[in-house]
Scaffold this motif. Sequence first.
Motif, mmCIF file in Angstrom:
data_model
loop_
_atom_site.group_PDB
_atom_site.id
_atom_site.type_symbol
_atom_site.label_atom_id
_atom_site.label_comp_id
_atom_site.label_asym_id
_atom_site.label_seq_id
_atom_site.Cartn_x
_atom_site.Cartn_y
_atom_site.Cartn_z
ATOM 1 N N SER A 166 0.828 -1.221 0.000
ATOM 2 C CA SER A 166 0.000 0.000 0.000
ATOM 3 C C SER A 166 0.855 1.261 0.000
ATOM 4 N N GLN A 167 1.945 1.230 -0.740
ATOM 5 C CA GLN A 167 2.822 2.388 -0.849
ATOM 6 C C GLN A 167 2.119 3.491 -1.649
ATOM 7 N N PHE A 229 6.758 -9.435 7.472
ATOM 8 C CA PHE A 229 6.876 -8.800 8.781
ATOM 9 C C PHE A 229 5.509 -8.323 9.282
ATOM 10 N N GLN A 230 4.723 -7.754 8.367
ATOM 11 C CA GLN A 230 3.443 -7.162 8.763
ATOM 12 C C GLN A 230 2.357 -8.204 9.000
ATOM 13 N N LYS A 231 2.282 -9.218 8.150
ATOM 14 C CA LYS A 231 1.148 -10.139 8.177
ATOM 15 C C LYS A 231 1.421 -11.449 8.905
ATOM 16 N N ILE A 232 2.689 -11.879 8.943
ATOM 17 C CA ILE A 232 2.994 -13.204 9.503
ATOM 18 C C ILE A 232 3.775 -13.104 10.813
ATOM 19 N N LEU A 233 4.919 -12.441 10.783
ATOM 20 C CA LEU A 233 5.784 -12.402 11.955
ATOM 21 C C LEU A 233 5.241 -11.462 13.031
ATOM 22 N N GLY A 300 21.758 -4.889 7.419
ATOM 23 C CA GLY A 300 21.329 -3.519 7.187
ATOM 24 C C GLY A 300 20.036 -3.431 6.400
ATOM 25 N N ALA A 301 19.937 -4.224 5.323
ATOM 26 C CA ALA A 301 18.758 -4.160 4.447
ATOM 27 C C ALA A 301 17.492 -4.611 5.176
ATOM 28 N N VAL A 302 17.558 -5.773 5.841
ATOM 29 C CA VAL A 302 16.374 -6.291 6.537
ATOM 30 C C VAL A 302 16.030 -5.409 7.740
ATOM 31 N N GLY A 303 17.051 -4.887 8.418
ATOM 32 C CA GLY A 303 16.797 -3.995 9.544
ATOM 33 C C GLY A 303 16.064 -2.734 9.126
ATOM 34 N N LEU A 304 16.439 -2.167 7.988
ATOM 35 C CA LEU A 304 15.757 -0.967 7.495
ATOM 36 C C LEU A 304 14.327 -1.273 7.063
ATOM 37 N N ILE A 305 14.103 -2.472 6.520
ATOM 38 C CA ILE A 305 12.728 -2.867 6.187
ATOM 39 C C ILE A 305 11.877 -2.911 7.448
ATOM 40 N N SER A 310 10.322 -1.353 2.933
ATOM 41 C CA SER A 310 11.172 -1.959 1.905
ATOM 42 C C SER A 310 11.662 -0.910 0.911
ATOM 43 N N LEU A 311 10.816 0.064 0.599
ATOM 44 C CA LEU A 311 11.212 1.104 -0.344
ATOM 45 C C LEU A 311 12.303 1.984 0.249
#
Length: 370
Positions: A166-167, A229-233, A300-305, A310-311
């Motif tokens: 939903s960006q 991250f939003q729907k499962i974890l 770094g990438a996953v932490g920023l997500i 993600s964007l």
Amino acid sequence: MNRLTCKTTDCLPAEDNKLDAERQTNGSMGQSTTVRRQRTYKWWLLMTIYTFFLLAGQSVATLLGRLYYDKGGNSKWLATFVQVAGFPILIPLYYLSSYKSANSNITTNPPSVLVLSGMYSGLGLLLAADCLLYSVGLLYLPVSTYSLICASQLAFNALFSFFLNSQKFTPFIINSLVLLTISSTLLIFQNESTGSTQVSKGKYVIGFVCTVAASAGYGLMLSLTQLCFQKILKKETFKVVLDMIIYQSLAATLLILVGLFASGEWESLGKEMEGFKLGKSLYVNVLVWIAVGWQVFSIGAVGLILEASSLFSNVISTLGLPVVPVFAMVFFHDPMSGIKVISMVLAVWGFVSYVYQHYLDERKSETGKV
């Protein structure tokens, strides 16, 4: 008698009651503001650390990957393998984060093992395919051209984020995506040497197509990661970040090992090590540090997500765009042609446009607070 036995606050005049209520309200607002500032400082510190990890890991791993090919390495599957096989170095951090999580009071309903297995296996499959495409692209393209084409992953990520996360698109984001897309498209009109080896036009096109496809796959993977991250974890801890990296890397490593042995490239690895121009010891060191670099990048990438989106993670990755071509020009003598300079300027312009939109969003959210 009623006046003498009333409560103190009830006996105060209406004006005094109002002032007392305002003092209590202001005190609570001050406490909440302090907490909000503390959270903001902690958030920015995490963002700074994750950004450094992403940029440092990406730059080092990309340059060493080019060095591997330039000095005699020729195995696409091995180059793919080292992009994901370094996850065991994260296991000590994983146990440390698990210990802290066990001593916390956070209680959640974890998803089932079947759901988690399917999620990590699917992301691992996509990661393995993506890394293979990146390896082919880096084999046939100069590292500076390769890194600039990778800017197109931001446009792909924005497209997938629109449907999956939903960006919202604004004029500045659209401007950023258009500029970054043009930036990478310009590079198809040139043909260069990769290191000391001149590649044919056909191989150059293959490298270009594979890199663009890998960028599309990476953009999709980032959006899917945010969705998971939003729907499962549904958690926001460092342990969740490590879970995502380790388990999907494990799945990707197993798949790549199957490809390495099925392709027969494993049989020539001994000869490749013997013929490496920098010697056997540096051959191993280069591969090891490529693996370490990509794991640092993954944190770094996953932490920023997790902390942003993600964007946003992809935008920070694009920030490293001018770094790799400059180092490539210094260490690998990649030519800096006019088309490449224009491409770099457009890419940086696109990045700045997106960052400005993020700045406007922050200002809007601050002015909206009471």
